[in-house]
Motif scaffolding. Structure first.
Motif, mmCIF file in Angstrom:
data_model
loop_
_atom_site.group_PDB
_atom_site.id
_atom_site.type_symbol
_atom_site.label_atom_id
_atom_site.label_comp_id
_atom_site.label_asym_id
_atom_site.label_seq_id
_atom_site.Cartn_x
_atom_site.Cartn_y
_atom_site.Cartn_z
ATOM 1 N N LYS A 75 17.573 35.190 -5.667
ATOM 2 C CA LYS A 75 18.685 35.794 -6.403
ATOM 3 C C LYS A 75 18.300 37.188 -6.913
ATOM 4 C CE LYS A 75 22.031 33.620 -8.419
ATOM 5 N NZ LYS A 75 22.802 33.019 -9.490
ATOM 6 N N ALA A 117 32.759 57.663 -10.092
ATOM 7 C CA ALA A 117 32.901 56.839 -11.313
ATOM 8 C C ALA A 117 32.838 55.362 -10.934
ATOM 9 C CB ALA A 117 34.217 57.153 -12.006
ATOM 10 N N ASP A 118 33.492 55.044 -9.828
ATOM 11 C CA ASP A 118 33.500 53.649 -9.372
ATOM 12 C C ASP A 118 32.105 53.224 -8.897
ATOM 13 O OD1 ASP A 118 34.966 51.267 -8.981
ATOM 14 O OD2 ASP A 118 34.874 51.616 -6.822
ATOM 15 N N GLU A 130 29.964 52.523 -11.767
ATOM 16 C CA GLU A 130 30.251 51.197 -12.349
ATOM 17 C C GLU A 130 29.567 50.096 -11.534
ATOM 18 O OE1 GLU A 130 32.769 49.811 -14.796
ATOM 19 O OE2 GLU A 130 32.396 51.722 -15.781
ATOM 20 N N HIS A 131 29.632 50.255 -10.202
ATOM 21 C CA HIS A 131 28.986 49.261 -9.332
ATOM 22 C C HIS A 131 27.476 49.268 -9.549
ATOM 23 C CE1 HIS A 131 32.066 47.346 -6.959
ATOM 24 N NE2 HIS A 131 32.698 48.512 -6.849
ATOM 25 N N ALA A 182 26.713 47.541 -12.709
ATOM 26 C CA ALA A 182 26.892 46.093 -12.526
ATOM 27 C C ALA A 182 25.672 45.514 -11.815
ATOM 28 C CB ALA A 182 28.155 45.817 -11.728
ATOM 29 N N SER A 183 25.225 46.205 -10.750
ATOM 30 C CA SER A 183 24.059 45.720 -9.991
ATOM 31 C C SER A 183 22.823 45.701 -10.872
ATOM 32 C CB SER A 183 23.784 46.624 -8.789
ATOM 33 O OG SER A 183 24.909 46.684 -7.986
ATOM 34 N N ARG A 227 22.667 45.443 -14.169
ATOM 35 C CA ARG A 227 22.755 44.380 -15.173
ATOM 36 C C ARG A 227 22.525 43.004 -14.542
ATOM 37 N NH1 ARG A 227 28.131 44.665 -16.649
ATOM 38 N NH2 ARG A 227 27.793 42.841 -17.934
ATOM 39 N N MET A 228 23.100 42.858 -13.332
ATOM 40 C CA MET A 228 22.950 41.576 -12.645
ATOM 41 C C MET A 228 21.468 41.349 -12.294
ATOM 42 S SD MET A 228 25.061 40.371 -9.340
ATOM 43 C CE MET A 228 24.014 40.173 -7.938
ATOM 44 N N ALA A 253 19.568 40.521 -15.478
ATOM 45 C CA ALA A 253 19.889 39.169 -15.968
ATOM 46 C C ALA A 253 19.115 38.125 -15.159
ATOM 47 C CB ALA A 253 21.387 38.924 -15.882
ATOM 48 N N ASN A 254 19.063 38.348 -13.838
ATOM 49 C CA ASN A 254 18.332 37.411 -12.974
ATOM 50 C C ASN A 254 16.827 37.492 -13.196
ATOM 51 O OD1 ASN A 254 20.351 35.973 -11.476
ATOM 52 N ND2 ASN A 254 20.853 37.889 -10.471
ATOM 53 N N ARG A 308 15.942 35.670 -16.319
ATOM 54 C CA ARG A 308 15.928 34.212 -16.122
ATOM 55 C C ARG A 308 14.626 33.792 -15.408
ATOM 56 N NH1 ARG A 308 20.935 33.186 -13.325
ATOM 57 N NH2 ARG A 308 21.705 34.603 -14.889
#
Lengths: 187, 306
Positions: free
Chosen positions: A35, A129-130, A133-134, A137-138, A140-141, A144-145, A148
């Protein structure tokens, strides 16, 4: 039944339980690592996308200022001298370099209002800008993984399995204080 | 507009007076029936009591019918214009809802993918419009499922009877979402996914958010893309005002939002004042839509081409 046979059965069952737990934990850690790797490839995709959009932006502002084109060329050269697969640290550096170009372009836009009015440029700004954002997101993801996975690696008794299969803590994709601020987008 | 409100208040009072009139008549009827049991008064008291009770019931029925008529008039003649004026291109249709016969499908409710299919479906008080360029559609929805309960009859035999249990009563909203995304995301408090689609649990960096909401997604990246830290903070803020009752889903570039309140949003209840305070409450309900658009920044169109 003889006492020693019972003892053997008990030991056998206990060993089996430990073995099943070991395999399950090992699989779980490996799945978490997969992951993390997936999330890391998400960062790669977002970084590449951002790089492509930035190159188009630099192409558009080239007519207004030569400086940004030069800076961008340096980034291209830097990237070419790097291995295909970047480490997390190198990815952070790559992102920082692109942040710098983005900030420079914003200054140019401020000085040339005509540029702001150009449809192509506005679309590129929307696009970046988009992409930004991506990328966030990547990032942060991924973190987060990683969080964990790392907390599993350091927690007893999972830490024993992690040590046995040589699994080490993964570095976070961190933005330094200066980089943490969002790249300001002017529209 | 104020005069209009007074006119409706008068109509409401008339209906309430009929209901109130039923109370002393009912009391007299019960008194008659009780006295009839004593030898002094005899059967005539029982008969008079029964007639009075029937008359009281009749008054209650008439009163409630009048009240319903008043409420319908109030919604059509007053609230329709009042609410429609609160948002751009506003349209309030009291009888309309997410109903197939009126062009809108109950599917609009089930498309949320977290609201369970109902055995009885009610939908009313359709309200649509635009806030800061963001289109929204909303409607009150009441959903009931059939449940069976067992009981013993007077002969001691076990029997089973059917009853309708309300499991959702509140408002469902659809918004145009300002980001294009692939995959579906559910952010749930009290609901469960109602689909065969394969959702996986997503854990964010915010422990508080993970505690409050259960996030499920078909694509983990999309969940992180939609739920930015600011967005999560805004959802927590909204949740603070409506604890335990929210459900959000992000499907096909739309945001679906359901809030279980247990009561109709734009209703007038008997013996409650119909005044500016009530209108203020309605304005606050519409304010929730404004808050959603502002807090969730749905009006930020920088990620989509016009």
């Amino acid at each position: 039944m003889e006492g020693w046979i019972i003892a053997l059965i008990v030991i056998g069952v206990l060993l089996l339980v430990v073995l099943v737990w070991f395999i399950a934990t090992m699989n779980n850690l490996r799945q978490l690592k997969v992951k993390v790797k997936e999330a890391e490839s998400g960062i790669d995709v977002a970084l590449t996308k951002r790089f492509d959009t930035l190159s188009k932006m630099v192409e558009t502002v080239k007519g207004y200022t030569k400086h940004e084109a030069k800076t961008f060329e340096n980034v291209v050269k830097w990237r070419q001298n790097m291995p295909d697969e970047l480490t997390v640290k190198q990815k952070e550096e790559f992102m920082e370099k692109m942040n710098q170009i983005q900030s420079d372009i914003n200054v140019v836009v401020e000085n040339y209002p005509d540029l702001k009015a150009e449809k192509v440029f506005t679309n590129l700004q929307r696009g970046i800008a988009d992409v930004e954002e991506h990328l966030q997101a990547s990032r942060r993801m991924f973190n987060a993984n990683v969080s964990r996975l790392n907390s599993r690696i350091v927690t007893f008794p999972t830490s024993i399995v992690a040590a046995k299969i040589n699994m080490e803590k993964y570095p976070f994709f961190e933005a330094e204080p200066a980089k943490r601020q969002d790249v300001k987008m002017e529209f | 507009m104020k005069e209009g409100l007074q006119g409706h208040q008068e109509r409401k009072r008339r209906a309430e007076r009929v209901i109130l009139l039923g109370l002393p008549v009912l009391a007299l009827g019960i008194l008659g029936a009780v006295l009839g049991t004593a030898e002094t008064f005899g059967d005539w008291a029982v008969t008079a009591g029964a007639i009075l009770i029937v008359f009281a019931v009749l008054l209650f029925v008439i009163g409630f019918v009048l009240f319903q008529r008043f409420e319908s008039n109030f919604k059509h003649e007053f609230l329709k214009d009042y609410l429609s004026g609160l948002v751009e291109e506003g349209e309030f249709v009291p009888k309309k809802g997410f109903k197939k016969i009126q062009g809108l499908d109950p599917g609009d409710v089930y498309n949320t993918e977290f609201i369970e299919r109902a055995d009885r479906f009610y939908s009313y008080d359709y309200f649509r419009g635009k806030i800061d360029g963001v289109d929204f559609v909303s409607s009150d929805v009441k959903l009931q499922r059939i449940e069976y309960e067992t009981y013993r009859d007077k002969d001691g035999r076990m029997k089973r009877r059917k009853k309708y249990v309300t499991y959702f009563h509140g408002r469902v909203f659809h918004f145009d979402f300002n980001k294009d995304f692939t995959g579906n995301v559910l952010v749930l408090e009290r609901y469960k996914p109602q689909t065969r689609r394969k959702y996986s649990k997503v854990e964010f960096e915010s422990v508080d958010f993970n505690k409050k909401f259960r996030t499920l997604a078909t694509n983990e990246h999309t969940a992180f893309y939609i739920l930015t830290p600011h967005f999560m903070e805004s959802l927590m803020k909204i949740e603070k005002n409506h604890p335990g009752n929210l459900g959000f889903s992000f499907i096909d570039n739309k945001l679906y939002f359901a809030i279980h309140t247990g009561k109709p949003t734009f209703s007038v209840r008997p013996f409650r004042r119909l005044d500016e305070k009530l209108l203020e409450k309605f304005r606050e309900d519409v304010g929730l839509i404004h808050n959603l658009v502002d807090d969730l920044k749905l009006n930020r169109k920088i990620f989509k081409e016009d």
